[in-house]
Design an enzyme around this catalytic site. Sequence first.
Site, PDB file in Angstrom:
ATOM      1  N   GLU A  51       0.813  -1.228   0.000  1.00 13.99           N
ATOM      2  CA  GLU A  51       0.000   0.000   0.000  1.00 13.99           C
ATOM      3  C   GLU A  51       0.843   1.273   0.000  1.00 13.99           C
ATOM      4  O   GLU A  51       0.528   2.242   0.684  1.00 13.99           O
ATOM      5  CB  GLU A  51      -1.016   0.001   1.148  1.00 13.99           C
ATOM      6  CG  GLU A  51      -2.106  -1.051   0.962  1.00 13.99           C
ATOM      7  CD  GLU A  51      -3.386  -0.743   1.733  1.00 13.99           C
ATOM      8  OE1 GLU A  51      -3.627   0.427   2.066  1.00 13.99           O
ATOM      9  OE2 GLU A  51      -4.146  -1.703   1.984  1.00 13.99           O
ATOM     10  N   HIS A 287      -2.784  -1.957   9.975  1.00 15.55           N
ATOM     11  CA  HIS A 287      -2.203  -3.267  10.268  1.00 15.55           C
ATOM     12  C   HIS A 287      -1.030  -3.056  11.225  1.00 15.55           C
ATOM     13  O   HIS A 287      -0.507  -1.940  11.328  1.00 15.55           O
ATOM     14  CB  HIS A 287      -1.646  -3.924   8.997  1.00 15.55           C
ATOM     15  CG  HIS A 287      -2.690  -4.550   8.129  1.00 15.55           C
ATOM     16  ND1 HIS A 287      -2.662  -5.864   7.742  1.00 15.55           N
ATOM     17  CD2 HIS A 287      -3.801  -4.029   7.553  1.00 15.55           C
ATOM     18  CE1 HIS A 287      -3.692  -6.140   6.969  1.00 15.55           C
ATOM     19  NE2 HIS A 287      -4.409  -5.029   6.838  1.00 15.55           N
TER      20      HIS A 287
END
Length: 416
Positions: A51, A287
């Site tokens: 990402e 995360h």
Amino acid sequence: MPTHAQGDSIKLLTFNLWGLKYVSKQRRERIVAFARKLRSQPDYDVVALQEIWTDEDWKSIVDLCQEVYPYTRRYSSGILTGPGLAILSKVPIRRTFLYRFPVNGTPTAFYRGDWYVGKSVAVTLLEPPYEGASPVALLNSHMHAPYALTGSSAYACVRACQAWDIASVAQTYSEAGYAVILVGDLNSRPGSLPYRIMQSEAGLTDSWEEIHGPTDSDKLRQMSPEDQIKLGGATCDSTLNTWRADRGPDEACRLDYALIDNTRLRALDASVQFTEKIPGIGSYSDHFAYSATFEVLATSNMLPSRPPKSERLQLYQELTDLVAEYLASRNSWQSRLLLWHFWVSAFVFIAFLAVIVVVSFLAPWASILFLFFGGLVLATGLLSGQIGFLFCRSERRAMTEIILQVADAARLLQDS
């Protein structure tokens, strides 16, 4: 020049940094804070990222870390953006390669974006850490996200197909003598079909389980949030993550991995990292990061072990049934709906043309409105027609190819 891998070991970090432009909260501040910490505490030999979708974020990371990590690579191929995959390394990079998944969601789910970023597996071939060691093939991937636990929004079939492709790539490098490490946000829980495919077909083992033992999902749900991280390896949906604090305590799970070829690598340590908070901001990402240390073994002609024949054949059947069911239901239904929209839109536009002729004599200004809305209807219909005719056929062929590959593998296994 910084030294890489001390002795015969490599310490690795994999981290999904949640770098969605305009969507991820305090993206710039979080990513810059991550890069600064990486520079000040350069404990890792290789850092695999997911990402990283903006040039600005990647430049910040490279500029801040270039003295520590001289070898960098961000992968670019995609439709609107790249796949968001990148690597920082103290270990010299020999070669790189990107494989984009043929099966990757749908363009009609534009609000999710997985199809548009071109989800992939990025291959980085690294120099062996010592003479006589196996060369390392690092596979970094970010698989299609599940947006529900069950149903069409779970995209279970898509991830199963992607797992098959990853396993094929991993097996190719393993047979060529590389020590394969598969890392990233694989969006698949331990024991799921994609997870089992990558273990069975690529012969990869879970580095977390090599150190901490098998994952027990039921026990994980009953643990405290602290133990879910420390003992269960939970990297996603932890209540201790400020961006996921609204999740239920039983939703924490492990989605970030380092799966390894244990004939050429030995796991020495595995832990969840970057669980602390950035002062005044919160967690580094939605995360937590996953870190593992591996001993790279000497070059070997051994191949990773596979499960028993009966177990592999059962896995093949499960994958084939899942893909066949998807093609018979969702793919066919979606194709029919999109093409139906195209033909209805074309009919409506033709009808509007007749209306415009009549209205132009009675209220000329109204004909402009009919022309505008008719053109809008036709434009959306043409888009649906293209997706239904081109994308749905392409997806059907890509999934049929998976079924054929699985059939080939099953035939070879039965004849052996």
